[in-house]
Design a protein around this motif. Structure first.
Motif, mmCIF file in Angstrom:
data_model
loop_
_atom_site.group_PDB
_atom_site.id
_atom_site.type_symbol
_atom_site.label_atom_id
_atom_site.label_comp_id
_atom_site.label_asym_id
_atom_site.label_seq_id
_atom_site.Cartn_x
_atom_site.Cartn_y
_atom_site.Cartn_z
ATOM 1 N N UNK A 1 0.834 -1.198 0.000
ATOM 2 C CA UNK A 1 0.000 0.000 0.000
ATOM 3 C C UNK A 1 0.873 1.254 0.000
ATOM 4 N N UNK A 2 1.959 1.245 0.757
ATOM 5 C CA UNK A 2 2.857 2.398 0.783
ATOM 6 C C UNK A 2 3.498 2.622 -0.578
ATOM 7 N N UNK A 3 3.894 1.541 -1.258
ATOM 8 C CA UNK A 3 4.463 1.667 -2.603
ATOM 9 C C UNK A 3 3.435 2.264 -3.562
ATOM 10 N N UNK B 1 -6.472 7.635 -11.889
ATOM 11 C CA UNK B 1 -7.841 7.528 -11.390
ATOM 12 C C UNK B 1 -7.807 6.641 -10.154
ATOM 13 N N UNK B 2 -8.341 7.164 -9.030
ATOM 14 C CA UNK B 2 -8.219 6.487 -7.739
ATOM 15 C C UNK B 2 -9.572 6.320 -7.070
ATOM 16 N N UNK B 3 -9.604 5.384 -6.099
ATOM 17 C CA UNK B 3 -10.766 5.184 -5.239
ATOM 18 C C UNK B 3 -10.305 5.477 -3.814
ATOM 19 N N UNK C 1 -10.920 5.651 0.464
ATOM 20 C CA UNK C 1 -11.477 4.731 1.459
ATOM 21 C C UNK C 1 -12.972 4.976 1.650
ATOM 22 N N UNK C 2 -13.439 6.187 1.369
ATOM 23 C CA UNK C 2 -14.851 6.503 1.493
ATOM 24 C C UNK C 2 -15.668 6.095 0.283
ATOM 25 N N UNK C 3 -15.005 5.575 -0.762
ATOM 26 C CA UNK C 3 -15.714 5.096 -1.939
ATOM 27 C C UNK C 3 -15.831 6.123 -3.054
ATOM 28 N N UNK C 4 -15.178 7.283 -2.911
ATOM 29 C CA UNK C 4 -15.232 8.296 -3.968
ATOM 30 C C UNK C 4 -14.224 7.962 -5.061
ATOM 31 N N UNK C 5 -14.660 8.093 -6.310
ATOM 32 C CA UNK C 5 -13.788 7.837 -7.453
ATOM 33 C C UNK C 5 -13.477 9.169 -8.105
ATOM 34 N N UNK D 1 -6.153 12.911 2.020
ATOM 35 C CA UNK D 1 -4.902 12.407 2.591
ATOM 36 C C UNK D 1 -4.470 11.190 1.780
ATOM 37 N N UNK D 2 -3.181 11.137 1.440
ATOM 38 C CA UNK D 2 -2.677 10.063 0.568
ATOM 39 C C UNK D 2 -2.991 8.664 1.099
ATOM 40 N N UNK D 3 -2.883 8.481 2.396
ATOM 41 C CA UNK D 3 -3.045 7.135 2.953
ATOM 42 C C UNK D 3 -4.480 6.623 2.862
ATOM 43 N N UNK D 4 -5.448 7.502 2.554
ATOM 44 C CA UNK D 4 -6.834 7.042 2.427
ATOM 45 C C UNK D 4 -7.163 6.541 1.028
ATOM 46 N N UNK D 5 -6.196 6.549 0.131
ATOM 47 C CA UNK D 5 -6.413 5.982 -1.200
ATOM 48 C C UNK D 5 -6.374 4.463 -1.071
ATOM 49 N N UNK D 6 -7.455 3.814 -1.474
ATOM 50 C CA UNK D 6 -7.520 2.365 -1.303
ATOM 51 C C UNK D 6 -7.177 1.602 -2.578
#
Length: 107
Positions: free
Chosen positions: A46-48, A58-60, A62-66, A91-96
């Motif tokens: 995940x850190x990588x 394009x990211x998702x 943790x809250x489900x927003x795309x 915040x970067x760490x919330x990207x799932x």
């Protein structure tokens, strides 16, 4: 003729003390290989992924927003565009998950 409890306990000796710790050591080893080690691996991956984020991915969250990354900031934040004109700071760490990666720019 009868052995007193003190003699019976002393007969167990050092080998008996070590034998009582063997199950505890085995349980810890099993827990390490089944729980702790895979979790550490997942965190490293995940850190990588988070460090490799760049503009246009394009990211998702943790809250489900795309959304699409519009700006990568140095202080651990991203600016993500959810739709035209709607940008949020994340915040970067919330990207799932990263859905689509952009190709690196050719020099």
């Amino acid at each position: 003729m009868f052995a007193t409890p003190a003699y019976a306990q002393a007969a167990d000796g050092v080998g008996g003390a070590f034998a009582s710790f063997v199950p505890l050591i085995l349980i810890f080893a099993i827990m390490y290989f089944l729980l702790i080690r895979p979790q550490q691996k997942k965190v490293k991956e995940h850190q990588k992924m988070v460090e490799a984020l760049r503009r246009g991915d394009q990211v998702v969250t943790a809250g489900g927003l795309i959304g699409k990354v519009s700006k990568v900031k140095e202080d651990g934040e991203l600016e993500v565009e959810l739709s035209e004109g709607v940008k949020v700071r994340v915040v970067k760490s919330t990207i799932s998950q990263v859905l689509n990666k952009t190709e690196p720019a050719k020099s």
